[in-house]
Design a protein around this motif. Structure first.
Motif, PDB file in Angstrom:
ATOM      1  N   LEU A 184      30.627   2.764 -23.471  1.00 57.82           N
ATOM      2  CA  LEU A 184      29.747   3.328 -22.441  1.00 57.82           C
ATOM      3  C   LEU A 184      30.052   4.799 -22.201  1.00 57.82           C
ATOM      4  O   LEU A 184      29.140   5.589 -21.909  1.00 57.82           O
ATOM      5  N   SER A 185      31.311   5.199 -22.334  1.00 60.06           N
ATOM      6  CA  SER A 185      31.669   6.619 -22.189  1.00 60.06           C
ATOM      7  C   SER A 185      31.010   7.452 -23.272  1.00 60.06           C
ATOM      8  O   SER A 185      30.490   8.544 -23.007  1.00 60.06           O
ATOM      9  N   ALA A 186      31.044   6.952 -24.510  1.00 53.44           N
ATOM     10  CA  ALA A 186      30.385   7.676 -25.602  1.00 53.44           C
ATOM     11  C   ALA A 186      28.896   7.814 -25.333  1.00 53.44           C
ATOM     12  O   ALA A 186      28.289   8.872 -25.581  1.00 53.44           O
ATOM     13  N   LEU A 187      28.292   6.766 -24.788  1.00 55.27           N
ATOM     14  CA  LEU A 187      26.859   6.829 -24.473  1.00 55.27           C
ATOM     15  C   LEU A 187      26.584   7.813 -23.347  1.00 55.27           C
ATOM     16  O   LEU A 187      25.576   8.539 -23.375  1.00 55.27           O
ATOM     17  N   ALA A 188      27.465   7.877 -22.349  1.00 60.24           N
ATOM     18  CA  ALA A 188      27.288   8.843 -21.263  1.00 60.24           C
ATOM     19  C   ALA A 188      27.374  10.270 -21.788  1.00 60.24           C
ATOM     20  O   ALA A 188      26.615  11.156 -21.344  1.00 60.24           O
ATOM     21  N   VAL A 191      24.130  11.074 -23.315  1.00 61.62           N
ATOM     22  CA  VAL A 191      23.103  11.383 -22.311  1.00 61.62           C
ATOM     23  C   VAL A 191      23.206  12.848 -21.891  1.00 61.62           C
ATOM     24  O   VAL A 191      22.193  13.557 -21.802  1.00 61.62           O
ATOM     25  N   THR A 192      24.425  13.321 -21.637  1.00 58.09           N
ATOM     26  CA  THR A 192      24.614  14.732 -21.269  1.00 58.09           C
ATOM     27  C   THR A 192      24.114  15.644 -22.378  1.00 58.09           C
ATOM     28  O   THR A 192      23.427  16.639 -22.125  1.00 58.09           O
ATOM     29  N   ARG A 193      24.453  15.305 -23.625  1.00 56.38           N
ATOM     30  CA  ARG A 193      23.991  16.114 -24.761  1.00 56.38           C
ATOM     31  C   ARG A 193      22.471  16.112 -24.855  1.00 56.38           C
ATOM     32  O   ARG A 193      21.841  17.154 -25.091  1.00 56.38           O
ATOM     33  N   ASN A 222      27.602  -1.843 -15.622  1.00 57.05           N
ATOM     34  CA  ASN A 222      26.821  -2.680 -16.520  1.00 57.05           C
ATOM     35  C   ASN A 222      26.597  -1.878 -17.800  1.00 57.05           C
ATOM     36  O   ASN A 222      27.220  -0.833 -17.989  1.00 57.05           O
ATOM     37  N   TRP A 223      25.700  -2.342 -18.644  1.00 54.26           N
ATOM     38  CA  TRP A 223      25.485  -1.705 -19.949  1.00 54.26           C
ATOM     39  C   TRP A 223      24.256  -0.800 -19.953  1.00 54.26           C
ATOM     40  O   TRP A 223      23.707  -0.499 -21.021  1.00 54.26           O
ATOM     41  N   ASP A 224      23.812  -0.325 -18.805  1.00 50.68           N
ATOM     42  CA  ASP A 224      22.564   0.446 -18.724  1.00 50.68           C
ATOM     43  C   ASP A 224      22.638   1.775 -19.458  1.00 50.68           C
ATOM     44  O   ASP A 224      21.598   2.330 -19.830  1.00 50.68           O
ATOM     45  N   ALA A 225      23.823   2.322 -19.665  1.00 48.90           N
ATOM     46  CA  ALA A 225      23.943   3.608 -20.357  1.00 48.90           C
ATOM     47  C   ALA A 225      23.351   3.559 -21.756  1.00 48.90           C
ATOM     48  O   ALA A 225      22.926   4.593 -22.295  1.00 48.90           O
ATOM     49  N   LEU A 226      23.303   2.385 -22.379  1.00 45.67           N
ATOM     50  CA  LEU A 226      22.724   2.281 -23.716  1.00 45.67           C
ATOM     51  C   LEU A 226      21.243   2.632 -23.694  1.00 45.67           C
ATOM     52  O   LEU A 226      20.774   3.464 -24.492  1.00 45.67           O
ATOM     53  N   ALA A 227      20.484   2.018 -22.797  1.00 53.02           N
ATOM     54  CA  ALA A 227      19.052   2.308 -22.711  1.00 53.02           C
ATOM     55  C   ALA A 227      18.814   3.743 -22.264  1.00 53.02           C
ATOM     56  O   ALA A 227      17.885   4.407 -22.752  1.00 53.02           O
ATOM     57  N   VAL A 228      19.634   4.245 -21.342  1.00 43.75           N
ATOM     58  CA  VAL A 228      19.470   5.624 -20.865  1.00 43.75           C
ATOM     59  C   VAL A 228      19.696   6.608 -22.006  1.00 43.75           C
ATOM     60  O   VAL A 228      18.940   7.579 -22.171  1.00 43.75           O
ATOM     61  N   ALA A 229      20.723   6.386 -22.831  1.00 42.79           N
ATOM     62  CA  ALA A 229      21.003   7.293 -23.941  1.00 42.79           C
ATOM     63  C   ALA A 229      19.889   7.245 -24.977  1.00 42.79           C
ATOM     64  O   ALA A 229      19.435   8.293 -25.476  1.00 42.79           O
ATOM     65  N   LEU A 230      19.420   6.050 -25.326  1.00 41.64           N
ATOM     66  CA  LEU A 230      18.342   5.935 -26.315  1.00 41.64           C
ATOM     67  C   LEU A 230      17.055   6.583 -25.806  1.00 41.64           C
ATOM     68  O   LEU A 230      16.355   7.277 -26.563  1.00 41.64           O
ATOM     69  N   LEU A 249      13.453   5.580 -31.341  1.00 39.97           N
ATOM     70  CA  LEU A 249      14.489   5.602 -30.312  1.00 39.97           C
ATOM     71  C   LEU A 249      13.999   4.957 -29.013  1.00 39.97           C
ATOM     72  O   LEU A 249      14.742   4.220 -28.355  1.00 39.97           O
ATOM     73  N   ILE A 250      12.752   5.225 -28.641  1.00 44.20           N
ATOM     74  CA  ILE A 250      12.207   4.599 -27.434  1.00 44.20           C
ATOM     75  C   ILE A 250      12.088   3.094 -27.628  1.00 44.20           C
ATOM     76  O   ILE A 250      12.384   2.306 -26.727  1.00 44.20           O
ATOM     77  N   GLY A 251      11.662   2.665 -28.818  1.00 45.18           N
ATOM     78  CA  GLY A 251      11.577   1.234 -29.097  1.00 45.18           C
ATOM     79  C   GLY A 251      12.928   0.555 -29.004  1.00 45.18           C
ATOM     80  O   GLY A 251      13.046  -0.558 -28.471  1.00 45.18           O
ATOM     81  N   LEU A 252      13.967   1.219 -29.512  1.00 44.07           N
ATOM     82  CA  LEU A 252      15.316   0.668 -29.374  1.00 44.07           C
ATOM     83  C   LEU A 252      15.746   0.639 -27.909  1.00 44.07           C
ATOM     84  O   LEU A 252      16.444  -0.283 -27.472  1.00 44.07           O
ATOM     85  N   GLY A 253      15.323   1.671 -27.156  1.00 45.61           N
ATOM     86  CA  GLY A 253      15.608   1.665 -25.725  1.00 45.61           C
ATOM     87  C   GLY A 253      14.956   0.491 -25.022  1.00 45.61           C
ATOM     88  O   GLY A 253      15.564  -0.145 -24.148  1.00 45.61           O
ATOM     89  N   ILE A 254      13.719   0.167 -25.415  1.00 45.98           N
ATOM     90  CA  ILE A 254      13.029  -0.988 -24.830  1.00 45.98           C
ATOM     91  C   ILE A 254      13.736  -2.281 -25.209  1.00 45.98           C
ATOM     92  O   ILE A 254      13.747  -3.252 -24.446  1.00 45.98           O
ATOM     93  N   ALA A 255      14.358  -2.304 -26.384  1.00 42.96           N
ATOM     94  CA  ALA A 255      15.117  -3.473 -26.814  1.00 42.96           C
ATOM     95  C   ALA A 255      16.426  -3.614 -26.051  1.00 42.96           C
ATOM     96  O   ALA A 255      17.092  -4.647 -26.149  1.00 42.96           O
TER      97      ALA A 255
END
Length: 510
Positions: A184-188, A191-193, A222-230, A249-255
């Motif tokens: 989750l840290s890597a995903l955060a 998101v910043t990038r 929770n695991w929400d950072a995954l969808a936010v990053a995608l 990427l948006i489709g993966l976010g929806i997944a």
């Protein structure tokens, strides 16, 4: 007349932002850096909160200071450093709950509750069970995949620790949670990038993500950072005029979470106004294909477990942080569907939420098509996601992370964003105290609902300010920040003339 430039955020010529139909030549001239001025917006010159905070390190950036010359400490690296520092504090907050010993209601008293630790055992990952194939998981497929990845990493570490004894030995649930937090840290950081890439000449706006109190509170809930990053990188791909990659990427976010589908709705009305529906169709088709590629194999292998997310979404009642829970409490449970048996579908509530979302989406579409200047992508996306959270029957506290990058891009003002995020932190505090119970020195439901109501009002005010910026583009800070700016996140929409606009009737005073 045009006011003389006094800095990188000097006002645009009278009449507001450069029209979206401006020619490419005009835009290139407008975007040219002013000789002797920085090539980016300097936050301590334009934001009173940053200016005040800069006094701790010597005051605002000097007028003759050099920008863009740093060999290492670029805005990106500084914003990533901010993110790492906040993630470190977030881990310090979560550490008491990492080993699974939640005796004495530690998860509430230490504000370190998270979903990963209890679900590790509930879904049998401590025994090697695989989400969906061996255990019904209540999350979309890609989120379940992240859970499994953390379990695999955790088991690999446990195997190494049990060997030569060079590594610290921990209980499996702690290893799993540490692996989860690292992912989750890597995903955060991503998101910043991604946000920095969407800011145009305002790279320091990404610091609002890196230094976010919301990230501090919910980075590891929770695991929400995954969808936010995608979703953020999907927007970045769109901004770089790569609609197919954006769709993937948006489709993966929806997944991972369903909310990114709202971004496709925002792009639809903007592309309709600009006559760019072909780009939107490419993005949407790519998103659908990406979602199918991820979901179909799991649906075929374990149809009942795969469908659990959808069935639970249908039968789930209003959760405590929603406006509907407050309504039911005020009416002693008689409003909407009335008392329900366990597992019974709240049909009236579901229909009410659907009607409100359709009405809100129609209003946002009208705003997009009738505004004097085509809105920016993040503005519409923020309004749709905010409406979804406000009207939905479930607003888990960590869902607010969905709004963070959109809010920063839609209205990058430190004061308003900090006020909003403080209310989110207050909701988390009162949630933990409410679940602790009054018998254990917790709080009653009335204080909990008060904090939720304050948060909801602040989100409504923030949405109202975004609507004002859309209706009066002269007030849009992003468009005012640099001459010629249209939409740094617009991609094919940026600088494109309008093709379809709803003409507003002017009201003439009597």
């Amino acid at each position: 007349m045009t006011a003389p430039s006094t800095g990188p955020s000097s006002a645009l010529p009278e009449g507001g932002p450069v029209a979206s139909g401006a020619s490419a030549v005009t835009r290139r001239r407008a975007d040219a850096a002013v000789p002797g001025e920085p090539d980016r917006v300097v936050p301590s010159w334009v934001d009173p909160v940053v200016a005040q905070a800069s006094e701790a390190v010597g005051g605002p950036w000097g007028r003759h200071a050099v920008t863009g010359q740093a060999l290492f400490w670029t805005p990106l690296r500084v914003c990533l450093l901010f993110t790492v520092a906040v993630l470190g504090l977030a881990w310090a907050k979560q550490a008491p709950c990492a080993d699974g010993d939640w005796s004495g209601s530690k998860q509430y008293t230490h504000l370190c509750y998270n979903d990963a630790v209890p679900l590790f055992g509930i879904h049998g990952q401590d025994e090697g069970l695989v989400p969906y194939l061996d255990s019904a998981v209540e999350y979309p497929v890609l989120t379940g995949g992240l859970m499994q990845l953390a379990a695999v990493v955790g088991r690999a570490y446990d195997a190494l620790a049990a060997g030569p004894g060079l590594l610290p030995d921990t209980v499996p649930v702690e290893t799993y949670y540490v692996a989860t937090c690292l992912l989750l840290s890597a995903l955060a950081l991503l998101v910043t990038r991604g946000v920095l890439g969407l800011t145009g000449r305002r790279p320091w706006d990404a610091a609002m993500v890196g230094l976010s109190p919301l990230l501090l509170v919910h980075a590891f809930t929770n695991w929400d950072a995954l969808a936010v990053a995608l979703t953020t990188f999907g927007m970045l791909a769109w901004a770089r005029r790569r609609p197919v990659l954006a769709g993937v990427l948006i489709g993966l976010g929806i997944a991972a979470k369903l909310y990114p589908v709202l971004l496709l709705g925002a792009l639809l009305v903007l592309c309709l106004r600009a006559g760019r529906l072909r780009a939107w169709a490419a993005t949407t088709v790519a998103a659908a294909l990406a979602w199918l590629v991820v979901n179909v194999p799991v649906a075929l292998a374990a149809p009942e477990n795969w469908a659990r997310f959808f069935s639970l979404s249908d039968t789930r009642p209003a959760n405590p942080e929603s406006i509907w829970a407050m309504l039911l409490d005020l009416t002693d449970g008689q409003a909407l569907d009335g008392p329900l048996a366990t597992g019974q579908t709240p049909s009236v509530l579901n229909a009410t939420v659907a009607v409100l979302m359709i009405a809100t989406s129609a209003g946002v579409a009208f705003l997009a098509l009738a505004a004097p200047v085509r809105p920016r992508v993040p503005q519409l996306a923020f309004l749709l996601v905010a409406a979804f959270l406000l009207f939905n029957k479930v607003w888990s506290p960590q869902y607010s992370l969905w709004l963070l990058p959109l809010a920063v891009l839609a209205r990058p003002r430190w004061r308003e964003l900090l006020v909003w995020q403080v209310t989110e932190a207050l909701v988390w505090l009162t949630t933990m105290l409410y679940y602790l119970g009054t018998d254990n020195r917790g709080i009653g439901v009335e204080w909990f609902y008060l904090s939720v109501g304050v948060r909801d009002v602040v989100v409504l005010v923030l949405a109202g300010l975004v609507v004002r910026d859309v209706w009066r583009p002269d007030a849009d800070l992003v468009r005012r920040s640099w001459p010629g700016t249209d939409d740094p996140a617009g991609g094919v929409l940026d600088g494109t003339p309008d093709r379809f606009v709803l003409r507003r009737r002017r009201l003439v005073a009597a």
